[in-house]
Scaffold this motif. Structure first.
Motif, PDB file in Angstrom:
ATOM      1  N   THR A 138       3.364  12.170  -5.295  1.00  8.07           N
ATOM      2  CA  THR A 138       3.407  12.269  -3.847  1.00  8.07           C
ATOM      3  C   THR A 138       2.414  13.315  -3.347  1.00  8.07           C
ATOM      4  O   THR A 138       2.431  14.462  -3.792  1.00  8.07           O
ATOM      5  CB  THR A 138       4.826  12.626  -3.387  1.00  8.07           C
ATOM      6  N   ASP A 139       1.559  12.898  -2.443  1.00  7.56           N
ATOM      7  CA  ASP A 139       0.542  13.774  -1.866  1.00  7.56           C
ATOM      8  C   ASP A 139      -0.346  14.397  -2.941  1.00  7.56           C
ATOM      9  O   ASP A 139      -0.837  15.520  -2.796  1.00  7.56           O
ATOM     10  CB  ASP A 139       1.190  14.876  -1.010  1.00  7.56           C
ATOM     11  N   GLY A 140      -0.534  13.671  -4.046  1.00 10.97           N
ATOM     12  CA  GLY A 140      -1.356  14.177  -5.141  1.00 10.97           C
ATOM     13  C   GLY A 140      -2.257  13.097  -5.701  1.00 10.97           C
ATOM     14  O   GLY A 140      -2.208  11.933  -5.292  1.00 10.97           O
TER      15      GLY A 140
ATOM     16  N   ARG B 272       0.865  -1.184   0.000  1.00 13.03           N
ATOM     17  CA  ARG B 272       0.000   0.000   0.000  1.00 13.03           C
ATOM     18  C   ARG B 272       0.901   1.234   0.000  1.00 13.03           C
ATOM     19  O   ARG B 272       1.838   1.327   0.786  1.00 13.03           O
ATOM     20  CB  ARG B 272      -0.917   0.015   1.221  1.00 13.03           C
ATOM     21  N   ASN B 273       0.606   2.179  -0.878  1.00 13.75           N
ATOM     22  CA  ASN B 273       1.316   3.460  -0.897  1.00 13.75           C
ATOM     23  C   ASN B 273       0.442   4.488  -0.194  1.00 13.75           C
ATOM     24  O   ASN B 273      -0.618   4.863  -0.703  1.00 13.75           O
ATOM     25  CB  ASN B 273       1.611   3.906  -2.335  1.00 13.75           C
ATOM     26  N   SER B 274       0.890   4.935   0.971  1.00 11.75           N
ATOM     27  CA  SER B 274       0.150   5.958   1.707  1.00 11.75           C
ATOM     28  C   SER B 274       0.752   7.338   1.506  1.00 11.75           C
ATOM     29  O   SER B 274       0.384   8.287   2.212  1.00 11.75           O
ATOM     30  CB  SER B 274       0.121   5.605   3.202  1.00 11.75           C
ATOM     31  N   ASP B 275       1.670   7.468   0.543  1.00  9.97           N
ATOM     32  CA  ASP B 275       2.288   8.763   0.244  1.00  9.97           C
ATOM     33  C   ASP B 275       1.637   9.468  -0.941  1.00  9.97           C
ATOM     34  O   ASP B 275       1.741  10.685  -1.072  1.00  9.97           O
ATOM     35  CB  ASP B 275       3.783   8.587  -0.047  1.00  9.97           C
ATOM     36  N   GLY B 276       0.994   8.729  -1.840  1.00  7.25           N
ATOM     37  CA  GLY B 276       0.394   9.359  -3.009  1.00  7.25           C
ATOM     38  C   GLY B 276      -0.123   8.333  -3.995  1.00  7.25           C
ATOM     39  O   GLY B 276       0.033   7.122  -3.810  1.00  7.25           O
TER      40      GLY B 276
END
Length: 378
Positions: free
Chosen positions: A162-164, A106-110
């Protein structure tokens, strides 16, 4: 940019073409100076010499070419594939996978965008199952749990926003169905393959957050959904579904090939198309400056008609700050004996903020790339 600054324009000074990229003054080379990528104010210079005709280059700012085929990128997890180029908005990875993933990620950064450079397989995620092949984009929303079972050895270009969040570009007067019909977008299904992989055995999820990995163990497979509804999901589209915008009388800018829009970046796809047939139109990408964006090109397949010594699996990086354009041989051929069609497939990532490279990337750099424009006079 303040629109008041450009009110009453454009203006013309000296000898100039009537139309950008067409019918240039004899013996001149056009250079585009644009802002905000290809969306802002723009001017076109006509030079006596090629804008890339440098003789010597010193300092850290320069064009780069990397052969990703020579990277040691084989890993059981995408989080073991180190970022190659990165900034606060984007992280680019190159990842090879030859065996089934034994755990979930899981990518929780983006948001994650996977471009399948090679191979095929099965993609399992919270939303269900889908089959993928070479040339697919798989858009994975932030927080999605997923894993892959390859049916052929795979290589992926991974583009993390990232964060997008990724979205489709605005199509304006082109209409809803331009570039590719949204009906071409596939999504995971709660099908027999998805239900068959649900079990009561222990499964681990490796979660990436701010560059650190956390491991969570479940006594069952967390991909156990029986159904869902909504608008947030994994999406798949193949470059073969893309119908490129074209003009036989004018070389269109790369922005017309935008496939996905993220925060601080755009992703464009160059696909096979006819070459401009108008006698006075440029038939290769025009010389232009990088005045606001870094440009990365990943070469997937075909003959890369504007570049010399570039092969599938290579990646170029042209940082903001200098003009670039076709290599001398490509420009000369386009003037004397242009091809009728091009067959290249490439992914372009334009980033609003400068990209940094990890040390491992320099080991696969073609250090002579900066000199490949030398002798640019035709």
């Amino acid at each position: 940019m303040n629109k008041k600054l450009t009110r009453g324009f454009p203006i013309q000074e000296g000898e100039a073409s009537r139309q950008a990229h067409c019918d240039l003054p004899d013996g001149t080379y056009e250079r585009e100076l644009g802002r905000e990528g290809f969306y802002g104010p723009v001017s076109h210079m006509h030079h006596k010499h090629p804008p890339t005709g440098w003789e010597k280059w010193e300092g850290p700012l320069r064009p780069h070419a990397f052969d990703l085929n020579n990277l040691n990128a084989e890993a059981i997890s995408p989080w073991l594939a180190a970022p190659l180029l990165y900034n606060r908005d984007v992280r680019l990875r190159f990842w090879k996978l030859e065996q089934n993933m034994e755990y979930l990620v899981r990518n929780s950064d983006g948001d994650e965008l996977l471009f399948v450079h090679q191979g095929a397989g099965e993609f399992f995620c919270d939303y269900g199952h889908l089959t993928f092949r070479d040339g697919d984009y798989i858009s994975v929303p932030r927080g999605t749990v997923w894993r892959i079972e390859p049916t052929e050895a795979c290589a992926f270009l991974m583009i993390e926003n990232t964060d997008g969040m990724y979205s489709l570009p605005e199509k304006g007067m082109l209409g809803y169905n331009a570039i590719f019909d949204p009906a071409c977008l596939d999504y995971p299904k709660i099908n027999d393959q998805f239900r068959a992989q649900q079990d009561e055995n222990p499964w681990k999820i490796y979660i990436k957050r701010e560059g650190h990995i956390s491991k969570v163990t479940y006594p069952f497979n967390p991909l156990d959904a029986i159904g869902w509804h909504g608008t947030n999901t994994v999406l798949r589209v193949n470059w073969r579904d893309i119908r490129p915008l074209m003009s036989h009388r004018y070389h269109l800018p790369p922005s017309v090939h935008t496939t996905f829009v993220g925060s601080g970046l755009v992703v464009c796809t160059f696909v096979p198309r006819p070459v401009e047939s108008d006698p006075g139109a440029l038939k290769v990408p025009f010389f232009h400056n990088n005045d606001d964006f870094d440009e990365v090109l990943f070469y997937h397949k075909g003959n890369f008609f504007s570049r010399d010594h570039i092969e599938a699996g290579m990646m170029t990086h042209h940082p903001c700050g200098f003009p670039h354009g076709p290599h001398p041989k490509a420009l000369k051929k386009s003037m004397e004996n242009p091809v009728k069609e091009i067959d290249e497939v490439a992914v372009m990532i334009d980033t609003r903020r400068p990209l940094k490279a990890v040390d491992s990337l320099w080991t696969v750099e073609n250090k002579g790339y900066v000199d490949s424009w030398k002798g640019g006079e035709q």
